[in-house]
Scaffold this active site. Structure first.
Site, PDB file in Angstrom:
ATOM      1  CG  ASN A   1      -0.436  -0.231   2.522  1.00  0.00           C
ATOM      2  OD1 ASN A   1       0.593  -0.874   2.679  1.00  0.00           O
ATOM      3  ND2 ASN A   1      -1.101   0.300   3.529  1.00  0.00           N
TER       4      ASN A   1
ATOM      5  CD  GLU B   1      -1.668   4.610   4.613  1.00  0.00           C
ATOM      6  OE1 GLU B   1      -1.179   5.454   5.398  1.00  0.00           O
ATOM      7  OE2 GLU B   1      -2.352   3.633   4.983  1.00  0.00           O
ATOM      8  CG  ASN B   2      -1.095  11.426  -1.517  1.00  0.00           C
ATOM      9  OD1 ASN B   2      -1.564  12.504  -1.194  1.00  0.00           O
ATOM     10  ND2 ASN B   2      -0.142  11.318  -2.406  1.00  0.00           N
ATOM     11  CB  VAL B   3      -0.574  14.236   2.698  1.00  0.00           C
ATOM     12  CG1 VAL B   3      -0.486  14.966   1.361  1.00  0.00           C
ATOM     13  CG2 VAL B   3      -1.051  15.171   3.804  1.00  0.00           C
TER      14      VAL B   3
ATOM     15  CE1 TYR C   1      -4.338  11.588   5.749  1.00  0.00           C
ATOM     16  CE2 TYR C   1      -6.413  11.249   6.906  1.00  0.00           C
ATOM     17  CZ  TYR C   1      -5.088  11.648   6.912  1.00  0.00           C
ATOM     18  OH  TYR C   1      -4.522  12.102   8.073  1.00  0.00           O
TER      19      TYR C   1
ATOM     20  CD  GLU D   1      -5.343  -6.023  -1.446  1.00  0.00           C
ATOM     21  OE1 GLU D   1      -4.819  -4.902  -1.287  1.00  0.00           O
ATOM     22  OE2 GLU D   1      -6.118  -6.534  -0.610  1.00  0.00           O
TER      23      GLU D   1
END
Ligand SMILES: O=c1ccn([C@H]2C[C@H](O)[C@@H](CO)O2)c(=O)[nH]1
Ligand SMILES: [Zn+2]
Length: 129
Positions: A39, A41-43, A45, A52
């Site tokens: 995964n 993620e990003n600030v 969201y 996957e």
């Protein structure tokens, strides 16, 4: 178990500073080759991507369009389950009887089929006139 090893290993590279929930995934292409993803993620969201999705993107980038097996792993109290969006992404490239193993880093796992994860899926038959 190469799928398990690949998913465990890629999970270490997961970028999850917001949820602190690292996930690793590995898919086996029809050729037998294994593709892994984590995964990211990003600030902002909603822009984060699941493990996957990363594994499937790696498979497609390598030129394969069918997967025969999926394994997803996280450090969780019980085996995590691919989100709805990932179920649809997996179904795009898998037969209904392809196996999806959900595992924990603590050694627990459950295996189901793609058809069990996403029954009555929206598929290409629905857009064929
Ligand atoms: O099957 C799953 C479930 C969750 N996540 C990620 C999304 C998010 O970054 C974090 C917490 O939901 O875990 C995955 O990558 N795969
Ligand atoms: Zn997902």
């Amino acid at each position: 178990m190469p799928l398990l090893d690949a998913a465990r290993h890629v999970r270490e590279n997961a970028y999850a500073p917001y949820s602190h929930f690292k996930v690793g995934a590995a898919v086996r292409g029809a050729s037998g080759e294994i593709y892994a993803g984590c995964n990211v993620e990003n600030v902002s969201y909603p822009e984060g991507t699941c493990a996957e999705a990363g594994a499937i993107a790696a498979m497609i980038a390598a030129g394969e369009t069918e997967l025969t097996e999926v394994l997803v792993i996280a450090d969780a109290p019980h085996p995590i389950s691919p989100c709805g969006g990932c179920r649809q992404k997996i179904a795009e490239f898998a037969r209904h009887d392809a196996k999806v193993t959900m595992a924990t880093t603590r050694g627990e796992s459950v295996t189901v089929t793609v058809g069990e994860l996403l029954p009555a899926a929206f598929d290409q038959s629905h857009i064929t006139r």
